[in-house]
Design a protein around this motif. Structure first.
Motif, PDB file in Angstrom:
ATOM      1  N   ALA A 125       2.114   6.472 -14.855  1.00  0.00           N
ATOM      2  CA  ALA A 125       2.523   7.342 -15.958  1.00  0.00           C
ATOM      3  C   ALA A 125       1.991   8.756 -15.798  1.00  0.00           C
ATOM      4  N   ARG A 126       0.868   8.913 -15.078  1.00  0.00           N
ATOM      5  CA  ARG A 126       0.223  10.231 -14.994  1.00  0.00           C
ATOM      6  C   ARG A 126       0.122  10.765 -13.574  1.00  0.00           C
ATOM      7  N   GLY A 127       0.682  10.068 -12.626  1.00  0.00           N
ATOM      8  CA  GLY A 127       0.721  10.570 -11.269  1.00  0.00           C
ATOM      9  C   GLY A 127      -0.641  10.801 -10.652  1.00  0.00           C
ATOM     10  N   ALA A 128      -0.948  12.068 -10.306  1.00  0.00           N
ATOM     11  CA  ALA A 128      -2.198  12.413  -9.628  1.00  0.00           C
ATOM     12  C   ALA A 128      -3.415  12.025 -10.463  1.00  0.00           C
ATOM     13  N   ARG A 129      -3.297  12.083 -11.777  1.00  0.00           N
ATOM     14  CA  ARG A 129      -4.435  11.697 -12.624  1.00  0.00           C
ATOM     15  C   ARG A 129      -4.747  10.215 -12.462  1.00  0.00           C
ATOM     16  N   ASP A 130      -3.717   9.412 -12.361  1.00  0.00           N
ATOM     17  CA  ASP A 130      -3.939   7.985 -12.118  1.00  0.00           C
ATOM     18  C   ASP A 130      -4.578   7.754 -10.758  1.00  0.00           C
ATOM     19  N   PHE A 131      -4.212   8.609  -9.793  1.00  0.00           N
ATOM     20  CA  PHE A 131      -4.794   8.479  -8.454  1.00  0.00           C
ATOM     21  C   PHE A 131      -6.294   8.755  -8.497  1.00  0.00           C
ATOM     22  N   VAL A 132      -6.693   9.775  -9.268  1.00  0.00           N
ATOM     23  CA  VAL A 132      -8.118  10.088  -9.414  1.00  0.00           C
ATOM     24  C   VAL A 132      -8.844   8.923 -10.078  1.00  0.00           C
ATOM     25  N   THR A 133      -8.226   8.350 -11.101  1.00  0.00           N
ATOM     26  CA  THR A 133      -8.824   7.195 -11.771  1.00  0.00           C
ATOM     27  C   THR A 133      -8.961   6.026 -10.803  1.00  0.00           C
ATOM     28  N   PHE A 134      -7.942   5.844  -9.986  1.00  0.00           N
ATOM     29  CA  PHE A 134      -7.929   4.782  -8.989  1.00  0.00           C
ATOM     30  C   PHE A 134      -9.098   4.928  -8.020  1.00  0.00           C
ATOM     31  N   ARG A 136     -11.237   2.188  -6.203  1.00  0.00           N
ATOM     32  CA  ARG A 136      -9.917   1.707  -5.793  1.00  0.00           C
ATOM     33  C   ARG A 136      -9.493   0.517  -6.615  1.00  0.00           C
ATOM     34  N   GLY A 137      -9.778   0.613  -7.919  1.00  0.00           N
ATOM     35  CA  GLY A 137      -9.234  -0.379  -8.831  1.00  0.00           C
ATOM     36  C   GLY A 137      -7.739  -0.179  -8.928  1.00  0.00           C
ATOM     37  N   ASP A 138      -7.035  -1.066  -9.599  1.00  0.00           N
ATOM     38  CA  ASP A 138      -5.583  -1.023  -9.624  1.00  0.00           C
ATOM     39  C   ASP A 138      -5.063  -0.804 -11.033  1.00  0.00           C
ATOM     40  N   PRO A 139      -4.575   0.449 -11.364  1.00  0.00           N
ATOM     41  CA  PRO A 139      -4.031   0.715 -12.687  1.00  0.00           C
ATOM     42  C   PRO A 139      -2.568   0.298 -12.816  1.00  0.00           C
ATOM     43  N   PHE A 140      -2.001  -0.386 -11.822  1.00  0.00           N
ATOM     44  CA  PHE A 140      -0.599  -0.724 -11.816  1.00  0.00           C
ATOM     45  C   PHE A 140      -0.380  -2.158 -12.247  1.00  0.00           C
ATOM     46  N   ILE A 141       0.857  -2.432 -12.575  1.00  0.00           N
ATOM     47  CA  ILE A 141       1.263  -3.782 -12.966  1.00  0.00           C
ATOM     48  C   ILE A 141       1.529  -4.585 -11.703  1.00  0.00           C
ATOM     49  N   ARG A 142       0.865  -5.708 -11.557  1.00  0.00           N
ATOM     50  CA  ARG A 142       1.110  -6.571 -10.404  1.00  0.00           C
ATOM     51  C   ARG A 142       1.365  -7.987 -10.927  1.00  0.00           C
ATOM     52  N   THR A 143       2.329  -8.672 -10.326  1.00  0.00           N
ATOM     53  CA  THR A 143       2.639 -10.026 -10.764  1.00  0.00           C
ATOM     54  C   THR A 143       2.627 -10.973  -9.580  1.00  0.00           C
ATOM     55  N   GLU A 164       0.830  -1.208   0.000  1.00  0.00           N
ATOM     56  CA  GLU A 164       0.000   0.000   0.000  1.00  0.00           C
ATOM     57  C   GLU A 164       0.865   1.260   0.000  1.00  0.00           C
ATOM     58  N   ARG A 165       1.945   1.259   0.790  1.00  0.00           N
ATOM     59  CA  ARG A 165       2.823   2.431   0.837  1.00  0.00           C
ATOM     60  C   ARG A 165       3.547   2.622  -0.506  1.00  0.00           C
ATOM     61  N   LEU A 166       4.020   1.546  -1.090  1.00  0.00           N
ATOM     62  CA  LEU A 166       4.708   1.659  -2.377  1.00  0.00           C
ATOM     63  C   LEU A 166       3.751   2.117  -3.473  1.00  0.00           C
ATOM     64  N   HIS A 167       2.521   1.658  -3.367  1.00  0.00           N
ATOM     65  CA  HIS A 167       1.463   2.088  -4.281  1.00  0.00           C
ATOM     66  C   HIS A 167       1.311   3.614  -4.232  1.00  0.00           C
ATOM     67  N   GLU A 168       1.266   4.155  -3.038  1.00  0.00           N
ATOM     68  CA  GLU A 168       1.129   5.605  -2.858  1.00  0.00           C
ATOM     69  C   GLU A 168       2.341   6.350  -3.407  1.00  0.00           C
ATOM     70  N   LEU A 169       3.525   5.791  -3.190  1.00  0.00           N
ATOM     71  CA  LEU A 169       4.738   6.444  -3.683  1.00  0.00           C
ATOM     72  C   LEU A 169       4.762   6.514  -5.205  1.00  0.00           C
ATOM     73  N   ALA A 170       4.233   5.491  -5.852  1.00  0.00           N
ATOM     74  CA  ALA A 170       4.184   5.504  -7.314  1.00  0.00           C
ATOM     75  C   ALA A 170       3.268   6.611  -7.825  1.00  0.00           C
ATOM     76  N   PHE A 171       2.172   6.865  -7.138  1.00  0.00           N
ATOM     77  CA  PHE A 171       1.301   7.982  -7.506  1.00  0.00           C
ATOM     78  C   PHE A 171       2.034   9.309  -7.392  1.00  0.00           C
ATOM     79  N   LEU A 172       2.831   9.457  -6.355  1.00  0.00           N
ATOM     80  CA  LEU A 172       3.480  10.729  -6.053  1.00  0.00           C
ATOM     81  C   LEU A 172       4.724  10.990  -6.887  1.00  0.00           C
ATOM     82  N   ASN A 173       5.269   9.947  -7.502  1.00  0.00           N
ATOM     83  CA  ASN A 173       6.516  10.083  -8.252  1.00  0.00           C
ATOM     84  C   ASN A 173       6.372   9.400  -9.614  1.00  0.00           C
ATOM     85  N   ARG A 174       6.032  10.194 -10.619  1.00  0.00           N
ATOM     86  CA  ARG A 174       5.724   9.622 -11.930  1.00  0.00           C
ATOM     87  C   ARG A 174       6.915   8.922 -12.580  1.00  0.00           C
ATOM     88  N   SER A 175       8.125   9.304 -12.224  1.00  0.00           N
ATOM     89  CA  SER A 175       9.307   8.697 -12.837  1.00  0.00           C
ATOM     90  C   SER A 175       9.739   7.411 -12.141  1.00  0.00           C
TER      91      SER A 175
END
Length: 243
Positions: free
Chosen positions: A222-231, A236-243, A189-200
Motif C-alpha cells: 500500500a505504501r511502496g518504498a515505505r513498506d520496503f523500509v519497514t520490511f 526482513r519481516g513480511d508485510p505482505f499477504i501470503r497463503t 522474491e522477484r514478485l515481492h520486489e515488484l510489489a514494493f516498486l508498484n503500489r497499484s
C-alpha cells in the motif's frame, strides 16, 4: 594468405532465422542455460504483463507454475491486439512473439525491462518447446499456439470472453535448458520486489506442480518504498499477504 589456408566462399555462410539465432546462443539472451537463464525467460514474459500495469490498463498479474515445467503469466489488461491492421492500441500479438521489439518500446519512461536481453516475449517464445497465447479482448477469446518460436496457425477465436487480458503459457525447451523446474522461492522474491516498486500492483504466485503440495503467495504494497523500509527495519519481516 598461404596456399594451405582454408578457402572461404558463400557455401561457408549459414543464414539463420531470427529465432534460430536465439536458440543457437541462448546464453547471450537469458544469461545462461541453467536455472538463472530459466528464470530470466520467465521475467521476460512477466515484464510485458507489468507494462500493462504501468500503462494503467491492468492492476493485477498472476504467475502459475504448472506440471511439466510450464509457466503461465496472466494480466487483467485490455488484451494484446491480435490483428495489426486498423488497430492502434499497440503491436499485434504475433509481432510481439516473433519480432525484435521496436526501439521506442524499449526506452519508454514507463516500460519495465526485467530480463537481460530486453526482447520480451520474443526471446522466451524462441526458447520454449511450446507456447500458447490467449487473448481476451472486446468480448472474444482468441488463442494462438507456437512450437519453438514458430506459429502453428494464425490466432483463432475459441469463444466469448467475460473479461479482458492476456495469458502467456510456455514450456521452456529441455533441449535448451539444463532444468525446466523454476524455483518458487526465487520467483517469489522477484514478485515481492515488484510489489514494493508498484503500489497499484496486486501480484500472485501459484505452484500447481505438485497437486498434494500446492503453494501460493500474494503480494501487495500500500505504501511502496515505505513498506520496503519497514520490511528492512523488521529484519526482513513480511508485510505482505501470503497463503
Amino acid at each position: 594468405m598461404s596456399e594451405g589456408a582454408k578457402s572461404y566462399d558463400a557455401s561457408d555462410i549459414t543464414v539463420l532465422y531470427e529465432w534460430e539465432t536465439i536458440r543457437k546462443r541462448p546464453g547471450m539472451y537469458v544469461g545462461s542455460t541453467g536455472e538463472r537463464g530459466l528464470h530470466n525467460a520467465v521475467f521476460e514474459v512477466l515484464g510485458r504483463a507489468l507494462n500493462e500495469v504501468l500503462a494503467g490498463r491492468a492492476t493485477s498479474v498472476e504467475v502459475t507454475l504448472t506440471r511439466g515445467g510450464g509457466v503461465s503469466v496472466t494480466d487483467g489488461g485490455l488484451g494484446v491486439p491480435v490483428e495489426a491492421a486498423g488497430d492502434t492500441d499497440g503491436p499485434a500479438l504475433e509481432t510481439l512473439l516473433t519480432r525484435v521489439p521496436p526501439r521506442w518500446e524499449l526506452v519508454g519512461c514507463k516500460t519495465a525491462a526485467m530480463g537481460p536481453a530486453v526482447l520480451g516475449l520474443y526471446v522466451t517464445n524462441a526458447l520454449s518447446n511450446r507456447l500458447t497465447a490467449e487473448v481476451r479482448r472486446k468480448g472474444t477469446r482468441r488463442v494462438q499456439r507456437y512450437t519453438r518460436g514458430v506459429p502453428v496457425a494464425p490466432p483463432s477465436a475459441v469463444g466469448p470472453a467475460a473479461d479482458g487480458g492476456t495469458t502467456i503459457a510456455f514450456w521452456p525447451d529441455p533441449d535448451i535448458f539444463e532444468t525446466v523446474e523454476c524455483s518458487f522461492a526465487v520467483l517469489a522474491e522477484r514478485l515481492h520486489e515488484l510489489a514494493f516498486l508498484n503500489r497499484s500492483l496486486r501480484i500472485s504466485l501459484n505452484d500447481a506442480r505438485h497437486p498434494g503440495e500446492p503453494q501460493s503467495a500474494r503480494f501487495q504494497s500500500a505504501r511502496g518504498a515505505r513498506d520496503f523500509v519497514t520490511f528492512l527495519g523488521a529484519g526482513r519481516g513480511d508485510p505482505f499477504i501470503r497463503t
